[in-house]
Design a protein around this motif. Structure first.
Motif, short mmCIF file in Angstrom:
data_model
loop_
_atom_site.label_atom_id
_atom_site.label_comp_id
_atom_site.label_asym_id
_atom_site.label_seq_id
_atom_site.Cartn_x
_atom_site.Cartn_y
_atom_site.Cartn_z
N SER A 60 -8.89 -2.22 -2.09
CA SER A 60 -9.00 -1.09 -3.00
C SER A 60 -10.14 -0.13 -2.68
CB SER A 60 -9.19 -1.64 -4.42
OG SER A 60 -9.35 -0.62 -5.37
N THR B 128 -2.92 -6.33 -1.27
CA THR B 128 -2.33 -5.29 -2.10
C THR B 128 -3.36 -4.28 -2.63
OG1 THR B 128 -1.00 -4.83 -4.08
CG2 THR B 128 -2.48 -6.71 -4.20
N ASP B 129 -2.95 -3.03 -2.62
CA ASP B 129 -3.74 -2.00 -3.27
C ASP B 129 -3.63 -2.20 -4.78
OD1 ASP B 129 -5.22 0.26 -3.75
OD2 ASP B 129 -3.67 1.68 -3.14
N ARG C 255 -3.88 0.62 -6.95
CA ARG C 255 -3.19 1.82 -7.43
C ARG C 255 -1.94 2.07 -6.60
NH1 ARG C 255 -6.11 7.58 -8.74
NH2 ARG C 255 -4.28 8.68 -9.51
N MET C 256 -0.79 1.73 -7.20
CA MET C 256 0.50 1.93 -6.54
C MET C 256 1.52 2.45 -7.55
SD MET C 256 1.06 -1.30 -3.95
CE MET C 256 0.99 -2.54 -5.25
N GLU D 212 0.87 -1.18 0.00
CA GLU D 212 0.00 0.00 0.00
C GLU D 212 0.90 1.23 0.00
OE1 GLU D 212 -2.44 2.98 0.31
OE2 GLU D 212 -3.37 1.00 0.17
N LYS E 146 -11.50 -0.72 0.90
CA LYS E 146 -10.69 -0.15 1.97
C LYS E 146 -11.53 0.33 3.15
CE LYS E 146 -6.57 1.21 -0.57
NZ LYS E 146 -5.65 2.31 -0.95
#
Length: 204
Positions: free
Chosen positions: A82, A53-54, A56-57, A8, A104
């Motif tokens: 997300s 995991t996100d 958008r990274m 993240e 999230k």
């Protein structure tokens, strides 16, 4: 013990999750990453059971990272964590190999349930995800899954050579996809394509 890695780009969120999981006797956070490239390297070193995991990274997004990790470590389970609630986002993570997808703003209880569920090789997808909004993006849904993937990497500033290495395909194939994307989107020139890719990089 379920060993997890959290990826993240907001460190405060990672710290919050770690703190929330401290009292769970069967879950241990063994690593953290703030971008997709670091996540991939960390997975190779630590071999977790589950990754949160996100999407958008920086450097490498969660979709690409998931695909690369699952290709090399198929037994590792991945949960997308997300803000995107579109069905297309869920679909792309599923196609990349994710076993779970939660929002999230989900409760800690739901996150823990997701971790334990995927650790047992089952799927867990947030029931709060809304219906597909893809009809709002008609020109975007003309693209194939691979074309969307390449467009997203173009939006991250990747060259054709870098994209070919990341996706394990030839540079000529990438260039062909670029031409097809230009034609489908009725875009003329590399600069216009880059502008579109940056604007739509995470617009599912």
């Amino acid at each position: 013990m379920i060993k997890i890695i959290i990826a993240e780009d907001h460190q405060a969120l990672i710290d919050g999750i770690k703190l929330s999981l401290e009292n769970e006797n069967d879950i241990e956070v063994i690593g953290e990453a703030n971008n997709g490239e670091d996540l991939i390297k960390l997975v190779d070193c630590l071999q977790p059971d589950v990754i949160i995991t996100d999407i958008r990274m920086p450097k490498c997004d969660g979709i690409t990272a998931t695909r690369l990790i699952k290709k090399k470590h198929p037994s590792i389970q991945i949960i997308a964590f997300s803000m995107f609630d579109q069905a297309e986002a869920v679909k792309q993570m599923q196609e990349a190999g994710a076993s779970g997808y939660i929002m999230k703003n989900s409760s800690l209880t739901k996150l823990i349930k997701a971790i334990r569920t995927v650790a047992e090789n089952n799927s867990f997808f947030d029931t709060d995800i809304i219906a597909d909004k893809s009809s709002e993006n008609n020109e975007f849904i003309l693209l194939s899954r691979r074309e969307k993937e390449i467009l997203r990497l173009i939006g991250e500033g990747k060259t054709s050579n870098e994209i070919s290495e990341m996706l394990f395909i030839g540079k000529t194939t990438v260039d062909t996809h670029r031409k097809n994307i230009l034609k489908k989107l009725n875009i003329h020139g590399k600069s216009d394509l880059l502008r579109f890719a940056v604007e739509r990089k995470y617009d599912f």
